[in-house]
Design a protein around this motif. Structure first.
Motif, mmCIF file in Angstrom:
data_model
loop_
_atom_site.group_PDB
_atom_site.id
_atom_site.type_symbol
_atom_site.label_atom_id
_atom_site.label_comp_id
_atom_site.label_asym_id
_atom_site.label_seq_id
_atom_site.Cartn_x
_atom_site.Cartn_y
_atom_site.Cartn_z
ATOM 1 N N ASP A 222 0.855 -1.184 0.000
ATOM 2 C CA ASP A 222 0.000 0.000 0.000
ATOM 3 C C ASP A 222 0.896 1.240 0.000
ATOM 4 N N LEU A 223 0.948 1.933 -1.116
ATOM 5 C CA LEU A 223 1.827 3.097 -1.254
ATOM 6 C C LEU A 223 1.381 4.275 -0.395
ATOM 7 N N PHE A 224 0.101 4.350 -0.047
ATOM 8 C CA PHE A 224 -0.396 5.462 0.766
ATOM 9 C C PHE A 224 -0.020 5.301 2.233
ATOM 10 N N SER A 225 -0.153 4.084 2.753
ATOM 11 C CA SER A 225 0.164 3.864 4.163
ATOM 12 C C SER A 225 1.623 3.460 4.376
ATOM 13 N N ASP A 226 2.335 3.118 3.289
ATOM 14 C CA ASP A 226 3.724 2.663 3.344
ATOM 15 C C ASP A 226 3.864 1.383 4.161
ATOM 16 N N LEU A 227 2.848 0.498 4.006
ATOM 17 C CA LEU A 227 2.802 -0.792 4.699
ATOM 18 C C LEU A 227 2.295 -1.861 3.742
ATOM 19 N N PRO A 228 2.543 -3.141 4.074
ATOM 20 C CA PRO A 228 1.918 -4.192 3.267
ATOM 21 C C PRO A 228 0.396 -4.067 3.331
ATOM 22 N N ALA A 229 -0.248 -4.353 2.217
ATOM 23 C CA ALA A 229 -1.714 -4.325 2.181
ATOM 24 C C ALA A 229 -2.252 -5.535 2.937
ATOM 25 N N GLU A 230 -3.534 -5.468 3.284
ATOM 26 C CA GLU A 230 -4.137 -6.604 3.972
ATOM 27 C C GLU A 230 -5.595 -6.758 3.605
ATOM 28 N N LEU A 231 -6.013 -8.001 3.638
ATOM 29 C CA LEU A 231 -7.421 -8.350 3.593
ATOM 30 C C LEU A 231 -7.829 -8.544 5.038
ATOM 31 N N PRO A 232 -9.110 -8.581 5.340
ATOM 32 C CA PRO A 232 -9.488 -8.798 6.742
ATOM 33 C C PRO A 232 -8.778 -10.029 7.334
ATOM 34 N N GLY A 233 -7.917 -9.769 8.313
ATOM 35 C CA GLY A 233 -7.235 -10.841 9.012
ATOM 36 C C GLY A 233 -6.046 -11.450 8.293
ATOM 37 N N ARG A 234 -5.616 -10.893 7.147
ATOM 38 C CA ARG A 234 -4.506 -11.502 6.406
ATOM 39 C C ARG A 234 -3.660 -10.434 5.715
ATOM 40 N N LEU A 235 -2.391 -10.341 6.122
ATOM 41 C CA LEU A 235 -1.457 -9.482 5.406
ATOM 42 C C LEU A 235 -1.128 -10.142 4.075
ATOM 43 N N LEU A 236 -0.979 -9.366 3.043
ATOM 44 C CA LEU A 236 -0.717 -9.907 1.708
ATOM 45 C C LEU A 236 0.789 -10.004 1.478
ATOM 46 N N LEU A 237 1.393 -10.951 2.196
ATOM 47 C CA LEU A 237 2.824 -11.225 2.164
ATOM 48 C C LEU A 237 3.059 -12.676 1.783
ATOM 49 N N GLY A 238 4.253 -12.974 1.292
ATOM 50 C CA GLY A 238 4.619 -14.358 1.002
ATOM 51 C C GLY A 238 3.835 -14.948 -0.147
ATOM 52 N N LEU A 239 3.531 -14.128 -1.141
ATOM 53 C CA LEU A 239 2.701 -14.545 -2.267
ATOM 54 C C LEU A 239 3.560 -14.957 -3.456
ATOM 55 N N THR A 240 2.954 -15.654 -4.397
ATOM 56 C CA THR A 240 3.609 -15.870 -5.674
ATOM 57 C C THR A 240 3.508 -14.572 -6.463
ATOM 58 N N GLN A 241 4.343 -14.418 -7.461
ATOM 59 C CA GLN A 241 4.284 -13.215 -8.283
ATOM 60 C C GLN A 241 2.919 -13.078 -8.931
ATOM 61 N N ASN A 242 2.387 -14.171 -9.442
ATOM 62 C CA ASN A 242 1.080 -14.135 -10.094
ATOM 63 C C ASN A 242 -0.014 -13.700 -9.122
ATOM 64 N N ASP A 243 -0.033 -14.280 -7.926
ATOM 65 C CA ASP A 243 -1.049 -13.909 -6.929
ATOM 66 C C ASP A 243 -0.915 -12.436 -6.531
ATOM 67 N N ALA A 244 0.309 -11.977 -6.321
ATOM 68 C CA ALA A 244 0.533 -10.583 -5.933
ATOM 69 C C ALA A 244 0.053 -9.637 -7.031
#
Length: 58
Positions: A17-39
Motif C-alpha cells: 500500500d503506497l499510501f500507508s507505506d505498509l503491506p496491504a491486507e485483507l481482513p485478518g490476512r497481510l498480503l505477504l509471502g505470495l507468488t508473483q502471479n497472486d501478488a
C-alpha cells in the motif's frame, strides 16, 4: 494507483500500500509471502476497487 506488487528482500512477493507505506491486507490476512502471479492479481483487484470507491473514501 494505491497498491503495487513488490518483491521483498527475502524474494517473496507482497501487495504494498503506497499510501500507508505498509503491506496491504485483507481482513485478518497481510498480503505477504505470495507468488508473483497472486501478488499481481491481488494488486490489480485492489487498485480497481480503490478507483471505484466514492471520492470521499479516496
Amino acid at each position: 494507483m494505491q497498491f503495487t506488487a513488490f518483491l521483498d528482500p527475502c524474494d517473496q512477493w507482497m501487495v504494498y500500500d503506497l499510501f500507508s507505506d505498509l503491506p496491504a491486507e485483507l481482513p485478518g490476512r497481510l498480503l505477504l509471502g505470495l507468488t508473483q502471479n497472486d501478488a499481481e492479481q491481488l494488486t490489480e483487484q485492489a487498485n480497481m476497487e480503490f478507483v471505484l470507491m466514492p471520492a470521499e473514501y479516496n
